[in-house]
Write a protein that holds these residues in place. Structure first.
Motif, PDB file in Angstrom:
ATOM      1  N   PRO A 205       0.792  -1.237   0.000  1.00 12.34           N
ATOM      2  CA  PRO A 205       0.000   0.000   0.000  1.00 12.34           C
ATOM      3  C   PRO A 205       0.822   1.283   0.000  1.00 12.34           C
ATOM      4  CG  PRO A 205      -0.975  -1.599   1.485  1.00 12.34           C
ATOM      5  CD  PRO A 205       0.335  -2.188   1.032  1.00 12.34           C
ATOM      6  N   HIS A 206       1.950   1.311   0.721  1.00 12.83           N
ATOM      7  CA  HIS A 206       2.733   2.542   0.779  1.00 12.83           C
ATOM      8  C   HIS A 206       3.538   2.792  -0.492  1.00 12.83           C
ATOM      9  CE1 HIS A 206       5.806  -0.438   1.838  1.00 12.83           C
ATOM     10  NE2 HIS A 206       6.710   0.474   1.542  1.00 12.83           N
ATOM     11  N   MET A 207       3.527   1.823  -1.419  1.00 11.13           N
ATOM     12  CA  MET A 207       4.292   1.979  -2.658  1.00 11.13           C
ATOM     13  C   MET A 207       3.412   2.326  -3.854  1.00 11.13           C
ATOM     14  SD  MET A 207       7.606   1.594  -2.552  1.00 11.13           S
ATOM     15  CE  MET A 207       8.081   0.925  -4.159  1.00 11.13           C
ATOM     16  N   GLY A 208       2.097   2.407  -3.645  1.00 11.12           N
ATOM     17  CA  GLY A 208       1.192   2.596  -4.764  1.00 11.12           C
ATOM     18  C   GLY A 208       1.418   3.866  -5.554  1.00 11.12           C
ATOM     19  N   MET A 209       1.834   4.942  -4.894  1.00 12.64           N
ATOM     20  CA  MET A 209       2.033   6.219  -5.577  1.00 12.64           C
ATOM     21  C   MET A 209       3.338   6.259  -6.369  1.00 12.64           C
ATOM     22  SD  MET A 209       0.814   8.816  -2.528  1.00 12.64           S
ATOM     23  CE  MET A 209       1.608  10.230  -3.303  1.00 12.64           C
ATOM     24  N   VAL A 210       4.188   5.270  -6.200  1.00  7.94           N
ATOM     25  CA  VAL A 210       5.494   5.255  -6.856  1.00  7.94           C
ATOM     26  C   VAL A 210       5.385   4.531  -8.198  1.00  7.94           C
ATOM     27  CG1 VAL A 210       7.913   4.596  -6.629  1.00  7.94           C
ATOM     28  CG2 VAL A 210       6.586   5.158  -4.585  1.00  7.94           C
ATOM     29  N   LYS A 211       5.855   5.176  -9.253  1.00 12.67           N
ATOM     30  CA  LYS A 211       5.864   4.509 -10.561  1.00 12.67           C
ATOM     31  C   LYS A 211       7.213   3.801 -10.692  1.00 12.67           C
ATOM     32  CE  LYS A 211       4.518   5.226 -15.386  1.00 12.67           C
ATOM     33  NZ  LYS A 211       3.396   4.265 -15.323  1.00 12.67           N
ATOM     34  N   SER A 212       7.268   2.610 -10.125  1.00 13.71           N
ATOM     35  CA  SER A 212       8.514   1.849 -10.034  1.00 13.71           C
ATOM     36  C   SER A 212       8.368   0.488 -10.695  1.00 13.71           C
ATOM     37  CB  SER A 212       8.901   1.663  -8.563  1.00 13.71           C
ATOM     38  OG  SER A 212      10.056   0.861  -8.446  1.00 13.71           O
ATOM     39  N   GLY A 213       9.438   0.027 -11.306  1.00 16.93           N
ATOM     40  CA  GLY A 213       9.413  -1.264 -11.975  1.00 16.93           C
ATOM     41  C   GLY A 213       9.017  -2.404 -11.068  1.00 16.93           C
ATOM     42  N   GLY A 214       9.384  -2.317  -9.789  1.00 16.65           N
ATOM     43  CA  GLY A 214       9.071  -3.388  -8.849  1.00 16.65           C
ATOM     44  C   GLY A 214       7.581  -3.624  -8.704  1.00 16.65           C
ATOM     45  N   ASN A 215       6.783  -2.555  -8.805  1.00 18.90           N
ATOM     46  CA  ASN A 215       5.329  -2.708  -8.707  1.00 18.90           C
ATOM     47  C   ASN A 215       4.769  -3.510  -9.876  1.00 18.90           C
ATOM     48  OD1 ASN A 215       5.409  -1.192  -6.387  1.00 18.90           O
ATOM     49  ND2 ASN A 215       4.565   0.661  -7.290  1.00 18.90           N
ATOM     50  N   TYR A 216       5.321  -3.284 -11.050  1.00 25.26           N
ATOM     51  CA  TYR A 216       4.867  -4.011 -12.237  1.00 25.26           C
ATOM     52  C   TYR A 216       5.319  -5.471 -12.179  1.00 25.26           C
ATOM     53  CZ  TYR A 216       3.626   0.542 -14.100  1.00 25.26           C
ATOM     54  OH  TYR A 216       3.055   1.775 -14.279  1.00 25.26           O
ATOM     55  N   ALA A 217       6.534  -5.682 -11.696  1.00 28.84           N
ATOM     56  CA  ALA A 217       7.041  -7.056 -11.566  1.00 28.84           C
ATOM     57  C   ALA A 217       6.198  -7.856 -10.586  1.00 28.84           C
ATOM     58  CB  ALA A 217       8.506  -7.030 -11.118  1.00 28.84           C
ATOM     59  N   GLY A 218       5.781  -7.215  -9.493  1.00 30.76           N
ATOM     60  CA  GLY A 218       4.987  -7.898  -8.485  1.00 30.76           C
ATOM     61  C   GLY A 218       3.614  -8.316  -8.983  1.00 30.76           C
ATOM     62  N   ALA A 219       3.096  -7.591  -9.985  1.00 29.39           N
ATOM     63  CA  ALA A 219       1.767  -7.906 -10.510  1.00 29.39           C
ATOM     64  C   ALA A 219       1.810  -8.906 -11.661  1.00 29.39           C
ATOM     65  CB  ALA A 219       1.080  -6.620 -10.980  1.00 29.39           C
ATOM     66  N   LEU A 220       3.003  -9.224 -12.122  1.00 30.27           N
ATOM     67  CA  LEU A 220       3.124 -10.017 -13.342  1.00 30.27           C
ATOM     68  C   LEU A 220       2.578 -11.440 -13.200  1.00 30.27           C
ATOM     69  CD1 LEU A 220       4.029  -9.935 -16.236  1.00 30.27           C
ATOM     70  CD2 LEU A 220       6.352 -10.518 -15.510  1.00 30.27           C
ATOM     71  N   ARG A 221       2.918 -12.129 -12.123  1.00 33.57           N
ATOM     72  CA  ARG A 221       2.449 -13.514 -11.976  1.00 33.57           C
ATOM     73  C   ARG A 221       0.933 -13.619 -11.893  1.00 33.57           C
ATOM     74  NH1 ARG A 221       5.011 -17.372  -7.675  1.00 33.57           N
ATOM     75  NH2 ARG A 221       3.451 -18.727  -8.621  1.00 33.57           N
ATOM     76  N   PRO A 222       0.267 -12.783 -11.092  1.00 26.59           N
ATOM     77  CA  PRO A 222      -1.202 -12.851 -11.082  1.00 26.59           C
ATOM     78  C   PRO A 222      -1.814 -12.588 -12.457  1.00 26.59           C
ATOM     79  CG  PRO A 222      -0.409 -11.605  -9.193  1.00 26.59           C
ATOM     80  CD  PRO A 222       0.778 -11.857 -10.055  1.00 26.59           C
ATOM     81  N   ILE A 223      -1.230 -11.674 -13.212  1.00 26.59           N
ATOM     82  CA  ILE A 223      -1.755 -11.371 -14.550  1.00 26.59           C
ATOM     83  C   ILE A 223      -1.562 -12.563 -15.477  1.00 26.59           C
ATOM     84  CG2 ILE A 223      -1.469  -9.907 -16.588  1.00 26.59           C
ATOM     85  CD1 ILE A 223      -0.636  -7.647 -14.627  1.00 26.59           C
ATOM     86  N   MET A 224      -0.384 -13.181 -15.440  1.00 26.79           N
ATOM     87  CA  MET A 224      -0.123 -14.353 -16.280  1.00 26.79           C
ATOM     88  C   MET A 224      -1.068 -15.499 -15.941  1.00 26.79           C
ATOM     89  SD  MET A 224       4.050 -14.266 -16.309  1.00 26.79           S
ATOM     90  CE  MET A 224       4.192 -15.831 -17.174  1.00 26.79           C
ATOM     91  N   LYS A 225      -1.315 -15.670 -14.643  1.00 23.68           N
ATOM     92  CA  LYS A 225      -2.228 -16.728 -14.207  1.00 23.68           C
ATOM     93  C   LYS A 225      -3.648 -16.437 -14.694  1.00 23.68           C
ATOM     94  CE  LYS A 225      -3.864 -19.134 -10.053  1.00 23.68           C
ATOM     95  NZ  LYS A 225      -3.825 -19.174  -8.564  1.00 23.68           N
ATOM     96  N   ALA A 226      -4.072 -15.181 -14.605  1.00 24.13           N
ATOM     97  CA  ALA A 226      -5.416 -14.795 -15.049  1.00 24.13           C
ATOM     98  C   ALA A 226      -5.589 -15.023 -16.545  1.00 24.13           C
ATOM     99  CB  ALA A 226      -5.681 -13.333 -14.698  1.00 24.13           C
ATOM    100  N   ARG A 227      -4.543 -14.755 -17.300  1.00 22.84           N
ATOM    101  CA  ARG A 227      -4.611 -14.975 -18.740  1.00 22.84           C
ATOM    102  C   ARG A 227      -4.721 -16.457 -19.071  1.00 22.84           C
ATOM    103  NH1 ARG A 227       0.178 -10.643 -20.164  1.00 22.84           N
ATOM    104  NH2 ARG A 227      -1.131  -8.767 -20.187  1.00 22.84           N
ATOM    105  N   ALA A 228      -3.945 -17.246 -18.369  1.00 22.06           N
ATOM    106  CA  ALA A 228      -3.913 -18.680 -18.654  1.00 22.06           C
ATOM    107  C   ALA A 228      -5.185 -19.389 -18.202  1.00 22.06           C
ATOM    108  CB  ALA A 228      -2.698 -19.311 -17.991  1.00 22.06           C
ATOM    109  N   GLU A 229      -5.705 -19.017 -17.041  1.00 20.82           N
ATOM    110  CA  GLU A 229      -6.827 -19.750 -16.457  1.00 20.82           C
ATOM    111  C   GLU A 229      -8.201 -19.165 -16.787  1.00 20.82           C
ATOM    112  OE1 GLU A 229      -6.127 -20.122 -12.282  1.00 20.82           O
ATOM    113  OE2 GLU A 229      -4.264 -21.299 -12.539  1.00 20.82           O
ATOM    114  N   ALA A 230      -8.263 -17.859 -17.044  1.00 26.61           N
ATOM    115  CA  ALA A 230      -9.576 -17.236 -17.278  1.00 26.61           C
ATOM    116  C   ALA A 230      -9.634 -16.454 -18.584  1.00 26.61           C
ATOM    117  CB  ALA A 230      -9.922 -16.305 -16.116  1.00 26.61           C
ATOM    118  N   GLN A 231      -8.557 -16.524 -19.364  1.00 29.18           N
ATOM    119  CA  GLN A 231      -8.465 -15.772 -20.616  1.00 29.18           C
ATOM    120  C   GLN A 231      -8.768 -14.288 -20.379  1.00 29.18           C
ATOM    121  OE1 GLN A 231     -10.499 -18.932 -20.706  1.00 29.18           O
ATOM    122  NE2 GLN A 231      -8.360 -19.578 -20.751  1.00 29.18           N
TER     123      GLN A 231
END
Length: 331
Positions: free
Chosen positions: A169-195
């Motif tokens: 939560p305290h990192m949400g305002m930061v436009k940092s690569g780490g935030n995008y990396a942290g979201a990558l696995r859930p997004i990949m899973k959502a694409r694979a399992e729910a299109q």
């Protein structure tokens, strides 16, 4: 046109912070950065970036959209990451000068020149996991991009995740690569399992944002979106769309939105949802997926209000409508 963000201009603007001051910016080859393998950024993700665009108008002039807001957010990200303070005036010059250098390469609408200022810690000190880098680098990279909707304007599918979150939560305002990396696995899973095309993060039932864009719900003449706090990115495009919505007499409600309310409103025939961001401006959402069940948003297609608001912003960016808010900077 190559895939979005995969083609680059051969040169970029760059400056180095030595612990006390920034060097004069230079124009160098875009593949010229050398880093010590112990550089702080490679071990502790001390990096932030911005994304903005330059546009070619019919008279041949080049305009950058809302550069001041992007630089202000860039400075804020650097501060929140404890990186050396950027020199906003120097960053402005770096952006304008490198865009002017490649002005002839700025595509005509619906294309544009994507601008990526980046700042990262360079100090070679792998023992500084809890201490910021004293030195850093800042550069501005350019990437000509084409029509985001060249393949057709289609309504996106979002998987609602009520357990995880895009970033701490305290990192949400930061436009940092780490935030995008942290979201990558859930997004990949959502694409694979729910299109699904993206994940809408709603920790504890609170509708926040997707992995790479802000979320807007459009119910009749009202736009509902989460109120600004430190838990999610304060999008410049989001702010622009909300401003244009107010100009059109729409009601803008920046407040908490629960999953239950989202699904209830989405069931209305005229309801719309959209994702706002620099790349697509405003992308329509047609389906929400929650606990294995699919919920169409309105008629499940591309909403008329979404298209009108996107066109209104594009018209300003492309010089087809008056820039009443002073959003464009001439090069």
């Amino acid at each position: 046109m190559a895939a979005f963000g995969s083609l680059f201009m051969p040169e970029m603007a760059i400056s180095w912070f030595d612990g006390s001051s920034w060097s004069e910016s230079q124009v160098v080859s875009s593949d010229s950065i050398q880093l010590h393998p112990g550089a702080h950024v490679l071990h502790y993700s001390s990096t932030c970036f911005e994304g903005l665009k330059a546009f070619r108008h019919a008279d041949g002039s080049i305009k950058i959209f809302r550069m001041d807001q992007n630089i202000a957010r860039f400075a804020q990200s650097a501060e929140l990451l404890a990186l050396p303070r950027i020199d906003a005036a120097q960053t402005t010059r770096m952006i304008t000068e490198i865009v002017a250098r490649f002005a002839d390469e700025v595509p005509a609408p619906p294309g544009s020149m994507y601008i990526r200022p980046t700042h990262f810690g360079t100090e070679p000190a792998i023992g500084k996991a809890a201490v910021p880098s004293l030195t850093s680098c800042q550069y501005v990279l350019l990437s000509p991009v084409g029509d985001y909707f060249a393949g057709g304007d289609k309504a996106l599918r979002l998987l609602i995740d009520d357990q995880g979150m895009r970033c701490p939560p305290h990192m949400g305002m930061v436009k940092s690569g780490g935030n995008y990396a942290g979201a990558l696995r859930p997004i990949m899973k959502a694409r694979a399992e729910a299109q699904a095309d993206q994940v809408l993060f709603c920790p504890g039932g609170d509708v926040q944002e997707t992995g790479a864009a802000n979320f807007l719900l459009i119910d009749g003449d009202e736009i509902i979106t989460k109120a600004l706090d430190e838990s999610f990115l304060h999008g410049v495009t989001r702010d622009s769309i909300l401003t244009l919505a107010r100009d059109r007499g729409m009601k803008v409600s920046e407040r908490a939105l629960s999953i239950d309310e989202l699904l209830e409103r989405a069931a209305k025939p005229g309801c719309e949802a959209a994702l706002s961001g620099t790349a697509a401006v405003l992308a329509p959402v047609g389906t929400l997926i929650y606990h294995g069940k699919e919920y169409p948003v309105g008629n499940g297609g591309v909403g008329a209000t979404t298209v009108k608001l996107r066109q209104a912003l594009n018209d300003i960016q492309w010089g087809k409508a008056e820039d009443r808010h002073g959003w464009l900077t001439s090069i």
